[in-house]
Design an enzyme around this catalytic site. Structure first.
Site, PDB file in Angstrom:
ATOM      1  N   ARG A 191      40.816 -57.918  23.725  1.00  0.00           N
ATOM      2  CA  ARG A 191      41.973 -57.313  24.386  1.00  0.00           C
ATOM      3  C   ARG A 191      43.037 -58.373  24.703  1.00  0.00           C
ATOM      4  O   ARG A 191      44.234 -58.105  24.624  1.00  0.00           O
ATOM      5  CB  ARG A 191      41.563 -56.580  25.653  1.00  0.00           C
ATOM      6  CG  ARG A 191      42.779 -55.866  26.282  1.00  0.00           C
ATOM      7  CD  ARG A 191      42.498 -55.179  27.581  1.00  0.00           C
ATOM      8  NE  ARG A 191      41.701 -53.987  27.408  1.00  0.00           N
ATOM      9  CZ  ARG A 191      40.401 -53.918  27.585  1.00  0.00           C
ATOM     10  NH1 ARG A 191      39.720 -54.990  27.964  1.00  0.00           N
ATOM     11  NH2 ARG A 191      39.755 -52.809  27.417  1.00  0.00           N
TER      12      ARG A 191
ATOM     13  N   ASP B  85      19.700 -49.903  19.467  1.00  0.00           N
ATOM     14  CA  ASP B  85      20.371 -48.649  19.093  1.00  0.00           C
ATOM     15  C   ASP B  85      20.290 -47.549  20.163  1.00  0.00           C
ATOM     16  O   ASP B  85      21.136 -46.658  20.204  1.00  0.00           O
ATOM     17  CB  ASP B  85      19.778 -48.093  17.788  1.00  0.00           C
ATOM     18  CG  ASP B  85      19.923 -49.061  16.624  1.00  0.00           C
ATOM     19  OD1 ASP B  85      20.723 -50.006  16.736  1.00  0.00           O
ATOM     20  OD2 ASP B  85      19.222 -48.870  15.604  1.00  0.00           O
TER      21      ASP B  85
ATOM     22  N   ARG C 184      10.248 -55.188   8.678  1.00  0.00           N
ATOM     23  CA  ARG C 184      10.232 -53.750   8.374  1.00  0.00           C
ATOM     24  C   ARG C 184       9.284 -53.623   7.184  1.00  0.00           C
ATOM     25  O   ARG C 184       9.577 -54.104   6.097  1.00  0.00           O
ATOM     26  CB  ARG C 184      11.636 -53.268   8.001  1.00  0.00           C
ATOM     27  CG  ARG C 184      12.685 -53.520   9.106  1.00  0.00           C
ATOM     28  CD  ARG C 184      13.979 -52.828   8.750  1.00  0.00           C
ATOM     29  NE  ARG C 184      15.124 -53.335   9.492  1.00  0.00           N
ATOM     30  CZ  ARG C 184      15.464 -52.981  10.721  1.00  0.00           C
ATOM     31  NH1 ARG C 184      14.728 -52.107  11.380  1.00  0.00           N
ATOM     32  NH2 ARG C 184      16.546 -53.480  11.290  1.00  0.00           N
TER      33      ARG C 184
ATOM     34  N   GLN D 181      25.096 -58.757  18.248  1.00  0.00           N
ATOM     35  CA  GLN D 181      24.661 -57.759  19.241  1.00  0.00           C
ATOM     36  C   GLN D 181      23.147 -57.778  19.450  1.00  0.00           C
ATOM     37  O   GLN D 181      22.650 -57.248  20.434  1.00  0.00           O
ATOM     38  CB  GLN D 181      25.057 -56.344  18.786  1.00  0.00           C
ATOM     39  CG  GLN D 181      26.551 -56.122  18.766  1.00  0.00           C
ATOM     40  CD  GLN D 181      26.927 -54.932  17.894  1.00  0.00           C
ATOM     41  OE1 GLN D 181      27.161 -53.857  18.387  1.00  0.00           O
ATOM     42  NE2 GLN D 181      26.986 -55.143  16.594  1.00  0.00           N
TER      43      GLN D 181
ATOM     44  N   ASP E  69      12.566 -46.789  16.644  1.00  0.00           N
ATOM     45  CA  ASP E  69      12.180 -45.473  16.168  1.00  0.00           C
ATOM     46  C   ASP E  69      11.128 -45.546  15.041  1.00  0.00           C
ATOM     47  O   ASP E  69      10.098 -44.863  15.081  1.00  0.00           O
ATOM     48  CB  ASP E  69      13.475 -44.829  15.640  1.00  0.00           C
ATOM     49  CG  ASP E  69      13.338 -43.357  15.473  1.00  0.00           C
ATOM     50  OD1 ASP E  69      12.656 -42.744  16.312  1.00  0.00           O
ATOM     51  OD2 ASP E  69      13.882 -42.819  14.487  1.00  0.00           O
TER      52      ASP E  69
HETATM   53  O1  F6P Z   1      17.978 -50.994  14.463  1.00  0.00           O
HETATM   54  C1  F6P Z   1      18.692 -52.117  14.856  1.00  0.00           C
HETATM   55  C2  F6P Z   1      19.782 -52.433  13.858  1.00  0.00           C
HETATM   56  O2  F6P Z   1      20.448 -53.596  14.323  1.00  0.00           O
HETATM   57  C3  F6P Z   1      20.773 -51.319  13.558  1.00  0.00           C
HETATM   58  O3  F6P Z   1      21.747 -51.186  14.562  1.00  0.00           O
HETATM   59  C4  F6P Z   1      21.331 -51.768  12.238  1.00  0.00           C
HETATM   60  O4  F6P Z   1      21.832 -50.662  11.497  1.00  0.00           O
HETATM   61  C5  F6P Z   1      20.132 -52.379  11.561  1.00  0.00           C
HETATM   62  O5  F6P Z   1      19.229 -52.741  12.591  1.00  0.00           O
HETATM   63  C6  F6P Z   1      20.429 -53.584  10.734  1.00  0.00           C
HETATM   64  O6  F6P Z   1      19.247 -53.962  10.105  1.00  0.00           O
HETATM   65  P1  F6P Z   1      19.019 -55.375   9.414  1.00  0.00           P
HETATM   66  O7  F6P Z   1      18.958 -56.412  10.488  1.00  0.00           O
HETATM   67  O8  F6P Z   1      17.737 -55.199   8.695  1.00  0.00           O
HETATM   68  O9  F6P Z   1      20.201 -55.594   8.514  1.00  0.00           O
END
Ligand code: F6P
Length: 320
Positions: free
Chosen positions: A154, A127, A72, A252, A103
């Site tokens: 569960r 997301d 990022r 995830q 996004d």
């Molecule tokens: O955008 C993907 C995501 O996994 C979001 O669901 C989560 O809020 C964010 O990235 C976590 O970011 P990082 O891996 O930088 O902690």
């Protein structure tokens, strides 16, 4: 156009690798050179470019994460950074770029387009918060991870008559929690988009037990007003129900992409290169019904994707 670049940016998503593979091999089929940009827009800032050949994307179709690595990049948010980016890309002999990401990545792509640089975006983010596509690459794999976790939880929840709070990712978007709730058979979902008072959750668990249920599954989106830990404390203070919290977190984002994600990645990657070849720049590829079509990046970056509220009621109704 002789050479195209490809990068992955933002949070990694399962399916980015098969998409990179599709971009590289489609470009080669059209006799284009391909350069990888490492570490997303950070690589653009630092001219981290590398030639790619067919064999460089061999054996990655089934791998999660991204072989190109990702980041990022704060520097790229500034106009100076973006202008330097375009200069670097041109200096590196990259005539056009395919950017794969979420996004924020589409905003980066839009910035390049605004500066007159040819770019096409491919939506990839667990997301599913990107406007202009019904599904982004990675969402299906993440949902499969969530449902597998809920199924396991569960088992133990019903053995102990406990209420499990399962926290899903999604930043400010409740899509994963909502769909996870439907497919995991949750009693209730808590989302950033809908305000739910914690008393409603206590009531919902009580009603379920009164109907003879032996467990309760509550799916909480990470962006919801009350997170899973706060909610669990509230429930234990207000009732005699035993609760446990599971924060699914980054698991995830990992894992081998599902068949759906691989297919989507292949189709979108091929279409992105095709768009650049036809001069259809400044667009994002999106899934609309069964078709992959192009959406202007201007729309993608100016509109907000909304979740379908019908599913919120569906979760409650089907949990009866
Ligand atoms: O955008 C993907 C995501 O996994 C979001 O669901 C989560 O809020 C964010 O990235 C976590 O970011 P990082 O891996 O930088 O902690």
């Amino acid at each position: 156009m002789n050479c195209i670049g490809v990068l992955t940016s933002g949070g990694d998503a399962p399916g980015m690798n098969p998409c990179v593979r599709a971009v590289v091999r489609t470009a080669m089929a059209h006799h284009l050179h391909v350069k990888a940009v490492r570490h997303g827009f950070e690589g653009v800032m630092h001219c981290n470019f590398e030639d790619m050949h067919a064999r460089d994307v061999g054996g990655i179709i089934q791998r999660g994460g991204t072989i190109l690595q990702t980041a990022r990049c704060k520097e790229f948010y500034t106009v100076e950074g973006q202008e330097l980016g375009v200069k670097n890309l041109r200096y590196g002999g990259i005539d056009a770029l395919v950017v794969i990401g979420g996004d924020g990545t589409m905003h980066g792509a839009m910035a390049l387009h605004r500066l007159g640089y040819p770019v096409v975006g491919v939506p990839a983010s667990i997301d599913n918060d990107i406007w202009g596509t019904s599904m982004a690459i990675g969402v299906d794999t993440a949902l499969n991870t969530i449902v597998e976790a809920i199924d396991k939880l569960r088992d133990t929840a019903s053995s102990h008559k406990r209420a499990f709070l399962v926290e899903t990712m999604g930043r400010h978007c409740g899509y994963l929690a909502l769909m996870g709730g439907v497919i995991g058979g949750a009693e209730i979902v808590l989302l950033p988009e809908v305000e739910t008072h914690p008393d409603e959750v206590v009531e919902c668990i009580a009603e379920g037990y009164a109907r003879g249920k032996t467990h309760a599954i509550i799916v909480v989106a990470e962006g919801a007003k009350y997170n899973a830990t706060a909610l669990s404390k509230y429930i234990e203070e207000k009732s005699n129900f035993q609760t446990r919290v599971t924060i699914l977190g980054h698991i995830q984002r990992g894992g081998s992409p599902t068949a759906f994600d691989r297919l989507l990645a292949a189709r979108m990657g091929v279409r992105a290169v095709d768009a650049l070849l036809k001069g259809n720049n400044g667009k994002m590829v999106g899934l609309h019904g069964r078709d992959i079509s192009l959406v202007p990046l201007e729309e993608v970056t100016s509109k907000q994707r909304e979740i379908n509220m019908e599913y919120v009621e569906m979760v409650r109704m089907l949990a009866k």
